[in-house]
Design an enzyme around this catalytic site. Structure first.
Site, short mmCIF file in Angstrom:
data_model
loop_
_atom_site.label_atom_id
_atom_site.label_comp_id
_atom_site.label_asym_id
_atom_site.label_seq_id
_atom_site.Cartn_x
_atom_site.Cartn_y
_atom_site.Cartn_z
N SER A 102 54.03 -48.17 55.87
CA SER A 102 53.49 -48.04 54.55
C SER A 102 54.11 -49.17 53.74
O SER A 102 54.15 -50.29 53.79
CB SER A 102 53.67 -46.55 54.07
OG SER A 102 53.00 -46.59 52.64
N ASP A 245 47.22 -47.47 51.17
CA ASP A 245 47.03 -45.97 50.60
C ASP A 245 47.62 -45.72 49.05
O ASP A 245 47.53 -44.68 48.66
CB ASP A 245 47.37 -44.81 51.52
CG ASP A 245 49.05 -44.79 51.61
OD1 ASP A 245 49.72 -45.86 51.19
OD2 ASP A 245 49.49 -44.07 52.45
#
EC number: 5.4.2.10
Length: 444
Positions: A102, A245
């Site tokens: 991430s 995301d």
């Protein structure tokens, strides 16, 4: 639920070359997952990754493990995490695997799984994989080995999916948008989505080299985006993180628009359109101004623990469709099964176009209260939050804020730290109250 030996709240994550992010563990994990998933139905698993150099090593190891267990792997190449959730569903694969850490630096990586429905794996399946990891590895007969293939049109499929969430009667024509892809998985997707919807796009953070993901760019470092928006006189800036995301936005004046403000804009638009089911889920760190702004619209609001996993769990528990974090994780469940930065940005852009309002005007409905956060280290032993003195000062400060602010005292789960957060409209008062509480915590 049994205690996890390998899986954390977001799969397996760590520094590359250090257990568990090693090629031998990835091989074993692929095999263990394959053994469990082979009993479920379909025999193909999608594998996607972000742009870290270690992704090549880990995807090869996972594929070898899956093949040894009799499952085939379908590679998507660099792809946002939410894209893998979507593609796993549409390809009717048995599961999806994302190789990403991430927003972390390039030297970290992680491995997480999606179910066939594009959601987190059920607990019993995760537990079965954990149990299989402790078994000796074997290999199916040669005729039963899995194969490897590449999905050549994965990017195009996801671009079309994203565009499909933007109202067909609207266009981004005449909008100048700066897109910061964090040198990550959205680099070949987000700019094209915006261009195909009519926008003039200026790209930054869109030249990944395997080592520069999230480096001085993206949702966790928006300085370059703010400067570029002002330099080119753009209407808006969009910053995604390494796996796509998260979303943080920048208005035409260079101001940051965070996840709380994005969440409000989307919620208000959904309410106007009659699409808002129930209320909105935030977290313990969501700004109080978000809660008050939603209350003015009559929209219910609840707080989950910090972490998109807990936001999603609370949304499912309540049967609501919208939730998110101030860090930029925005989950719109009637559009995707997980947080999706591109989908969230399109939801805000559609509100801008629909009402001919700037992002600055839309975000002004949520003027964020100053938040003061002080970390207080303690010597271990008793939890300072249990002391009568700390409870007394917390109660005193609550009374002083008189419903116009809030305090949050949390014990860190990984370090001997107490996190003291005070939030209110008056920044000086917030600072004063936070220091008052921190002093008492230190003394106890």
């Amino acid at each position: 639920m049994a205690e996890r030996k390998y899986f954390g709240t977001d799969g397996v994550r760590g520094k590359v070359g250090t257990f568990p992010i090693t090629p031998d563990f990835a091989l074993k994990l692929g095999w263990a997952a394959g053994k469990v998933l082979a009993t479920q139905g379909s025999r193909t698993v999608l594998i996607g990754k972000d742009t870290r150099i270690s992704g090549y090593m880990l995807e090869s190891a996972l594929e070898a493990g899956l093949a040894a267990a009799g499952l085939s792997a379908a590679f998507t190449g660099p792809m946002p995490t939410p894209a893998i959730a979507y593609l796993t569903r549409t390809f009717r694969a048995e599961a999806g695997i994302v190789i990403s850490a991430s927003h972390n630096p390039y030297y970290d990586n992680g491995i997480k799984f999606f179910s066939a429905q594009g959601t987190k794996l059920p607990d019993d399946v995760e537990e079965a994989i954990e149990a299989m990891l402790d078994e000796p590895m074997d290999c199916v007969e040669s005729a039963e080995l899995g194969r490897a293939s590449r999905i050549n049109d994965a990017v195009g499929r996801y671009i079309e999916f994203c565009k499909g969430t933007f109202p067909a009667h609207l266009s981004l024509e005449n909008y100048k948008i700066v897109v910061d892809c964090a040198h990550g998985a959205t680099y070949h997707i987000a700019p094209n989505v915006m261009r195909e919807l009519g926008a003039e796009v200026i790209e930054i953070g869109a030249k990944p080299n395997g080592l520069n993901i999230n480096e001085k760019c993206g949702a966790t470092d928006i300085k370059a985006l703010q400067e570029k928006v002002l330099e080119v006189k753009a209407d808006v800036g969009l910053a995604y993180d390494g796996d796509g995301d998260r979303l943080i936005m920048v208005d035409h004046l260079g101001n940051k628009v965070d996840g709380d403000q994005v969440l409000f804009i989307i919620a208000r638009e959904a309410l106007r359109a009659g699409h808002l089911k129930g209320g909105v889920v935030g977290t313990l760190m969501s700004n109080m101004s978000l809660e008050l702004a939603l209350k003015q619209l009559g929209i219910p609001f609840v707080r989950a623990n910090v972490g998109d996993r807990y936001v999603l769990e609370k949304m499912q528990e309540k049967g609501w469709l919208l939730g998110g974090e101030n860090s930029g994780h925005i989950i719109i469940l009637d559009k995707n099964t997980t947080g999706d930065g591109i989908i969230a940005s399109l939801a805000v852009l559609s509100a801008m176009v629909q009402h001919n309002l700037s992002l600055n005007e839309l975000a002004s409905a949520v003027p964020l209260f100053p938040q003061v956060l002080i970390n207080v280290r303690f010597a271990g032993g008793d939890n300072p939050l249990e002391s009568a003195a700390v409870k007394a000062v917390a109660a005193e400060v609550e009374k002083r804020l008189a419903g116009k602010g809030r305090i949050l005292l949390r014990k860190s789960g990984t370090e001997p730290l107490i996190r003291v957060m005070v939030e209110c409209e008056d920044g000086a008062l917030a600072q004063q109250c936070a220091e008052q509480i921190a002093d008492v915590v230190r003394a106890n």
